[in-house]
Every structure is written in C-alpha cells, then in structure tokens.
Design an enzyme around this catalytic site. Structure first.
Site, PDB file in Angstrom:
ATOM      1  N   THR A  14       0.863  -1.181   0.000  1.00  0.00           N
ATOM      2  CA  THR A  14       0.000   0.000   0.000  1.00  0.00           C
ATOM      3  C   THR A  14       0.898   1.230   0.000  1.00  0.00           C
ATOM      4  O   THR A  14       1.686   1.426   0.922  1.00  0.00           O
ATOM      5  CB  THR A  14      -0.911  -0.007   1.235  1.00  0.00           C
ATOM      6  OG1 THR A  14      -1.674  -1.198   1.171  1.00  0.00           O
ATOM      7  CG2 THR A  14      -1.840   1.190   1.242  1.00  0.00           C
ATOM      8  N   GLU A  63      -6.709  -9.974   7.224  1.00  0.00           N
ATOM      9  CA  GLU A  63      -6.002 -11.010   7.948  1.00  0.00           C
ATOM     10  C   GLU A  63      -7.039 -11.926   8.590  1.00  0.00           C
ATOM     11  O   GLU A  63      -8.095 -11.478   9.021  1.00  0.00           O
ATOM     12  CB  GLU A  63      -5.097 -10.389   9.010  1.00  0.00           C
ATOM     13  CG  GLU A  63      -3.938  -9.657   8.354  1.00  0.00           C
ATOM     14  CD  GLU A  63      -3.017  -8.986   9.355  1.00  0.00           C
ATOM     15  OE1 GLU A  63      -3.012  -9.382  10.527  1.00  0.00           O
ATOM     16  OE2 GLU A  63      -2.315  -8.056   8.942  1.00  0.00           O
ATOM     17  N   LEU A 108     -20.391  -2.851  10.964  1.00  0.00           N
ATOM     18  CA  LEU A 108     -21.181  -2.027  11.885  1.00  0.00           C
ATOM     19  C   LEU A 108     -21.145  -2.654  13.282  1.00  0.00           C
ATOM     20  O   LEU A 108     -22.068  -2.473  14.054  1.00  0.00           O
ATOM     21  CB  LEU A 108     -22.623  -1.907  11.399  1.00  0.00           C
ATOM     22  CG  LEU A 108     -22.886  -0.973  10.208  1.00  0.00           C
ATOM     23  CD1 LEU A 108     -24.370  -0.962   9.849  1.00  0.00           C
ATOM     24  CD2 LEU A 108     -22.406   0.456  10.490  1.00  0.00           C
ATOM     25  N   GLY A 149     -17.846  -1.337  19.464  1.00  0.00           N
ATOM     26  CA  GLY A 149     -16.931  -1.886  20.475  1.00  0.00           C
ATOM     27  C   GLY A 149     -15.760  -0.963  20.706  1.00  0.00           C
ATOM     28  O   GLY A 149     -15.895   0.264  20.642  1.00  0.00           O
ATOM     29  N   GLY A 164      -8.167  -1.648  14.867  1.00  0.00           N
ATOM     30  CA  GLY A 164      -6.710  -1.619  14.956  1.00  0.00           C
ATOM     31  C   GLY A 164      -6.178  -2.303  13.711  1.00  0.00           C
ATOM     32  O   GLY A 164      -6.861  -2.372  12.699  1.00  0.00           O
ATOM     33  N   CYS A 166      -3.609  -1.720   8.754  1.00  0.00           N
ATOM     34  CA  CYS A 166      -4.057  -0.944   7.584  1.00  0.00           C
ATOM     35  C   CYS A 166      -4.828   0.324   7.920  1.00  0.00           C
ATOM     36  O   CYS A 166      -4.482   1.405   7.425  1.00  0.00           O
ATOM     37  CB  CYS A 166      -4.927  -1.823   6.699  1.00  0.00           C
ATOM     38  SG  CYS A 166      -3.936  -3.039   5.828  1.00  0.00           S
ATOM     39  N   LYS A 173      -7.563  -8.478  16.086  1.00  0.00           N
ATOM     40  CA  LYS A 173      -8.850  -9.129  15.790  1.00  0.00           C
ATOM     41  C   LYS A 173      -8.614 -10.634  15.862  1.00  0.00           C
ATOM     42  O   LYS A 173      -7.448 -11.069  15.926  1.00  0.00           O
ATOM     43  CB  LYS A 173      -9.370  -8.698  14.420  1.00  0.00           C
ATOM     44  CG  LYS A 173      -8.558  -9.212  13.251  1.00  0.00           C
ATOM     45  CD  LYS A 173      -9.257  -8.849  11.968  1.00  0.00           C
ATOM     46  CE  LYS A 173      -8.677  -9.609  10.801  1.00  0.00           C
ATOM     47  NZ  LYS A 173      -9.329  -9.323   9.549  1.00  0.00           N
TER      48      LYS A 173
HETATM   49  C1  UDX Z   1      -8.467  -4.348   6.493  1.00  0.00           C
HETATM   50  C2  UDX Z   1      -9.469  -4.307   5.315  1.00  0.00           C
HETATM   51  O1  UDX Z   1     -10.690  -4.938   5.711  1.00  0.00           O
HETATM   52  C3  UDX Z   1      -8.858  -4.999   4.107  1.00  0.00           C
HETATM   53  O2  UDX Z   1      -9.743  -4.894   3.003  1.00  0.00           O
HETATM   54  C4  UDX Z   1      -7.533  -4.310   3.794  1.00  0.00           C
HETATM   55  O3  UDX Z   1      -6.910  -4.854   2.667  1.00  0.00           O
HETATM   56  C5  UDX Z   1      -6.604  -4.374   4.990  1.00  0.00           C
HETATM   57  O4  UDX Z   1      -7.248  -3.762   6.108  1.00  0.00           O
HETATM   58  P1  UDX Z   1      -7.724  -6.113   8.328  1.00  0.00           P
HETATM   59  O5  UDX Z   1      -6.899  -5.005   8.891  1.00  0.00           O
HETATM   60  O6  UDX Z   1      -7.106  -7.455   8.152  1.00  0.00           O
HETATM   61  O7  UDX Z   1      -8.293  -5.697   6.881  1.00  0.00           O
HETATM   62  O8  UDX Z   1      -8.976  -6.327   9.302  1.00  0.00           O
HETATM   63  P2  UDX Z   1     -10.538  -5.991   9.309  1.00  0.00           P
HETATM   64  O9  UDX Z   1     -11.291  -7.247   9.320  1.00  0.00           O
HETATM   65  O10 UDX Z   1     -10.900  -5.005   8.293  1.00  0.00           O
HETATM   66  O11 UDX Z   1     -10.688  -5.356  10.765  1.00  0.00           O
HETATM   67  C6  UDX Z   1      -9.964  -4.173  11.115  1.00  0.00           C
HETATM   68  C7  UDX Z   1     -10.275  -3.761  12.529  1.00  0.00           C
HETATM   69  O12 UDX Z   1     -11.616  -3.276  12.621  1.00  0.00           O
HETATM   70  C8  UDX Z   1     -10.175  -4.877  13.572  1.00  0.00           C
HETATM   71  O13 UDX Z   1      -9.541  -4.374  14.713  1.00  0.00           O
HETATM   72  C9  UDX Z   1     -11.621  -5.244  13.860  1.00  0.00           C
HETATM   73  O14 UDX Z   1     -11.794  -5.777  15.140  1.00  0.00           O
HETATM   74  C10 UDX Z   1     -12.294  -3.894  13.716  1.00  0.00           C
HETATM   75  N1  UDX Z   1     -13.720  -3.967  13.367  1.00  0.00           N
HETATM   76  C11 UDX Z   1     -14.107  -4.525  12.179  1.00  0.00           C
HETATM   77  C12 UDX Z   1     -14.668  -3.409  14.213  1.00  0.00           C
HETATM   78  O15 UDX Z   1     -14.341  -2.889  15.275  1.00  0.00           O
HETATM   79  N2  UDX Z   1     -15.994  -3.449  13.851  1.00  0.00           N
HETATM   80  C13 UDX Z   1     -16.401  -4.000  12.668  1.00  0.00           C
HETATM   81  O16 UDX Z   1     -17.611  -3.968  12.404  1.00  0.00           O
HETATM   82  C14 UDX Z   1     -15.429  -4.566  11.819  1.00  0.00           C
END
Ligand code: UDX
Length: 454
Positions: A120, A160, A273, A276, A280, A283, A343
């Site tokens: 990225t 991830e 949505l 919490g 984190g 990305c 996560k």
């Molecule tokens: C993200 C993007 O989803 C992905 O498309 C991109 O290429 C890289 O960044 P990732 O960082 O692996 O992926 O995790 P993601 O599942 O998106 O969750 C990111 C964070 O958001 C986590 O800490 C998760 O717990 C939090 N989250 C996610 C929430 O708090 N609420 C939600 O509804 C969804």
C-alpha cells in the site's frame, strides 16, 4: 505464467501461495534469510488460517530465495509486496520499496515484465517506482529502458484471518496502469480468479452462488486511490457506529438492534457495523494517516477521515472511563484482558487496541493480567515490557480479578467455562469490548455484564 513476489509478509505470501495454487510458477524473494529457510523447510512463518495448507499444496510451483537473480529475470510479473511502515509524518516509509525496485531493475532481462506495486503506497507511487526502475535500469544495463517493463498497481483488499478466501474469491480485482500491455498481462494472470474456473482448495470452498469477479481496470492514480478510499470508508463506518453507540447508551437503545436495523438498508449494508473498542491492525490507522498526509500536500483538509481517526482513538480511553464508572478507583485493582491480537484468527498485534488499553490501565496504577490464545508468543517478542503481565493460563486472568475486559472476540473466549470462573473473581465484572458474549447467560451466572455503552 512466471511470477516473482518480493516480500513474504501477509500480502506477499498470500498472493504467492494463491497464484502458485492456480498453477503459476512463483518465486518468492525475501532478504530475511531465516524466513526463507523456514519457508524452504515447508513451514509457514506467519499465522494465517489455511496458508500452511495452501503452501503445501502449491509447493511444486513455489521457490523461496534471498536472491533477486533467481526470480526476476524470467518473470512475466514481479509483485513488490514489501513493508511500508508509518513514519511520524503519517507518510509511509518507502525505503524498502525503493531498494526492492532498484534490485528488481538490476535483474530485469525479459522482453516485457510488469512490475506491480502490491504494497500500500501513497498516491503517485506508481510514477515514483517507474522513475526508480528507469534510473536503476539505465545505470545497470548501460542504456535506457525501451519498453522492457511497465509499472502497474494492483491493490489488495485481503483481511487477515480470511486472507486466502479474500484472494481466491475477491469482491473485485483492481488493476491500474498507464500501459495497456501491462493491464492485459494482469488480466491473463488473474483469469482463473476472474472466471472462477479453478477447482477450490478443499479447506477453502467457493462461496455459494459465486461465478465471476468484477475487474476494475483503470489508470495508476485511480487504482492507488481506490485502496485508500475503501479502507478509509471501512474505518469511518466502524467509527460511525461507535459514535451512534454512545448515543444509544445515553438514550437506552440497544446498539446491536440499531446496527441491524440500519444495516438492512442495502445502501448502508450490515457489515462493519460492529460496535466496540474500535479498529486496529496494520491498515486502517496507517492508510487513513497516509491519505491525510497526501491530502495535506494539496492543502486539502479531510474532516471526515480525521474525525474517524479521533473517534477510534478515543474508544481506547473510554474503556478505562467505563471501568472507572463501575469501580470508582482503578489504582490497585486487578484487571484482566482477554485477547491481544487486533482481531481474531490472527497473531498480528499491530495497533491493537488491547495494547493501548493495557498501558492506560498501568498508567492508572492497575495490576493487569493479559491472555491471548494465539498471539502470546508474538506478544512476548514484540512487547517485552508488557509481556511480564502475560499468562498462558486463562484461569490466572480471572483469579481474584476486579474486572475482565474482552478485547478480541476469539471463539475460544465464547466457549470458556464461564460458570467455573465467576466465583474465582473478586468482583465478577465483564466489560465485553466486542459484544461477543451471551449477556443473558453471563448475567444468570452472576456476572455484571457491561459493554462500552451499557
Ligand atoms: C483491512 C481491510 O478490511 C482490508 O480490506 C484491507 O486490505 C486491509 O485492512 P484487516 O486489517 O485485516 O483488513 O482487518 P478488518 O477485518 O478489516 O478489521 C480491522 C479492525 O476493525 C479490527 O480491529 C476489527 O476488530 C475492527 N472492526 C471490524 C470493528 O471494530 N468493527 C467492525 O464492524 C469490523
């Protein structure tokens, strides 16, 4: 086709394993000799569900090396997927990208190679990498390049924990380039995914009803901006629901129902949505900072993206405020944190809310006990100071605790023997930072069950 992937992090290794699984001969280059030895020995150096399986299945199409001369000269496509960590300015550190691009240029020998930015990178990096390649090529080969390569962008959208399914069954593939031949090569490379014509790996079945994947084929800058626009939107969607959760808490509404009732509108959509403690990972924080840094260069304020970041940052402090409301005094309290990864289904700790929360609690004089079912080893290596509070036994987290915070929604924690643990706590208080536990059942068992807003 012949593929070379530079960098064997989450993105590089997932891309390489998937392309090799599809039958492309793939060489992975990493300068970390230890990592390459691990991969050569058939072991996956990172925790990502099914990656080990796919590497095993695709082994005959995979080569691992530290040497650019092994992978680059014959490659039709070279992916650069090196790390781009965030600098204090918000911009990503592009040193690894520069040196990877220079090394690639020195070894380019084919008639035509597409060099793909998979890391990225800030908008405009396609041009920047092209300039580095041209200079290094001319220096090394003694003449200017004349159509031997073209730079393309191919942002990844993998999450991830579900990286392989996201790569094999993506919502879309985005390719960007100012050279039609490079776009044609990438189109051909991804044809099995675009048409979904491959036989799925047994452990990663194709989603029901999936037939073809949309291709967005565009110019370099648009492809680069798509990645930032998508991640910033997801980040602000989460911050938005956390802002609404604060209102729900005040007016006595159930935020889960509010999120459901809102997300059923297809214009909004139900995903991302979950309220919490906030987002984190590697990305969202980095990409929103980089987008702001790019916009700054054009004197463009981005108030919405800025607000999404601020709301997210505040969520971490609100965890401590929530406990203060209940316990009144934090000093000397024993507080357990269940979950350290940012996560579930990953051992990645980058920008994990749990780490900030642990530090905030220590600043307030709390005694803390930390647990994670998968990320503990990595935590010991990456957070040596906090690791003195880590335990491998979940019982220790509950023992004599004044409160427990659930920071990562591992299924492991849903399945705990909660009845057994309640009597071992000094006060059975659970702050479910991910809305992942069964509130009624915990209340029946004698716990005082809290979320960020209730
Ligand atoms: C993200 C993007 O989803 C992905 O498309 C991109 O290429 C890289 O960044 P990732 O960082 O692996 O992926 O995790 P993601 O599942 O998106 O969750 C990111 C964070 O958001 C986590 O800490 C998760 O717990 C939090 N989250 C996610 C929430 O708090 N609420 C939600 O509804 C969804």
């Amino acid at each position: 086709m012949k593929v070379c992937v530079v960098g064997t992090g989450y993105v590089g290794l997932t891309t390489a394993a998937s392309l090799a699984f599809l039958g492309h001969d793939t060489t992975c280059i990493d300068l970390d000799a230890q990592k390459v030895d691990t991969l050569r020995a058939g072991r996956c150096p990172i925790y990502e569900p099914h990656l080990q399986d796919l590497l095993d299945q695709a082994a005959s199409h995979l080569t691992f090396t530290t040497d650019y001369a092994t992978g680059v000269p014959d490659a039709d496509v070279v992916f650069i997927a090196v790390q781009t960590p965030q600098l204090d300015s918000g911009n990503p550190d592009l040193r690894h990208l520069r040196s990877a691009a220079e090394s690639v240029a020195r070894h380019l020998r084919g008639d035509f190679t597409v060099v793909v930015n998979k890391s990225t990178v800030p908008i405009g990096s396609g041009n920047w990498v092209d300039a580095i390649l041209r200079e290094a090529y001319a220096r090394h080969h003694g003449h200017r390049p004349d159509g031997q390569f073209a730079v393309a962008s191919n942002p990844e959208f993998l999450r991830e924990g579900t990286a392989l399914a996201d790569t094999l069954y993506p919502d879309r593939i985005v390719i960007g380039g100012d050279n039609q031949q490079s776009l044609d090569v990438l189109h051909q490379l991804y044809r099995p995914i675009l048409n979904q014509s491959f036989t799925p790996p047994t452990a990663i079945p194709r989603p029901a009803g999936m037939s073809a994947v949309p291709l967005v084929s565009t110019d370099l800058a648009s492809a680069e901006l798509i990645k930032y626009a998508a991640n910033a939107f997801l980040a602000l969607k989460i911050s938005y629901i956390n802002e609404i959760a604060a209102v729900a808490g005040k007016v006595g509404a159930d935020i889960r129902e509010v999120a459901r009732g809102t997300g059923l509108d297809p214009r909004i959509g139900p995903r991302f949505l979950n309220p919490g403690i906030g987002w984190g990972g590697s990305c969202f924080g980095k990409d929103t900072a980089a987008l702001k840094a790019t916009a700054d260069e054009y004197h463009l304020p981005l108030p919405i993206v800025t607000a999404a970041r601020d709301v997210n940052h505040r969520q971490r402090g609100k965890v401590v405020d929530r406990l203060l409301d209940e316990l009144h005094i934090i000093k000397g309290r024993k507080i357990g944190i269940l979950g350290l990864a940012f996560k579930p289904n990953t051992d990645d700790l980058r920008d994990s809310p749990a780490i900030d929360i642990a530090n905030l609690l220590l600043d307030r004089g709390a005694r803390i006990t930390l647990h994670d079912p998968i990320a503990a080893d990595r935590f010991r290596r990456e957070q040596p100071t906090l690791a003195e509070h880590l335990t491998d036994h979940v019982d220790d987290v509950f023992d004599d605790a004044d409160a427990i915070i659930v920071a990562t929604e591992w299924s492991h924690y849903r399945d705990l023997d909660w009845a057994k643990h309640a009597p071992t706590m000094r006060s059975p208080l659970i702050l479910d930072g991910r809305h992942c536990l069964n509130a009624n059942r915990l209340t029946e068992l004698g716990y005082r069950y809290l979320t960020m807003t209730t």
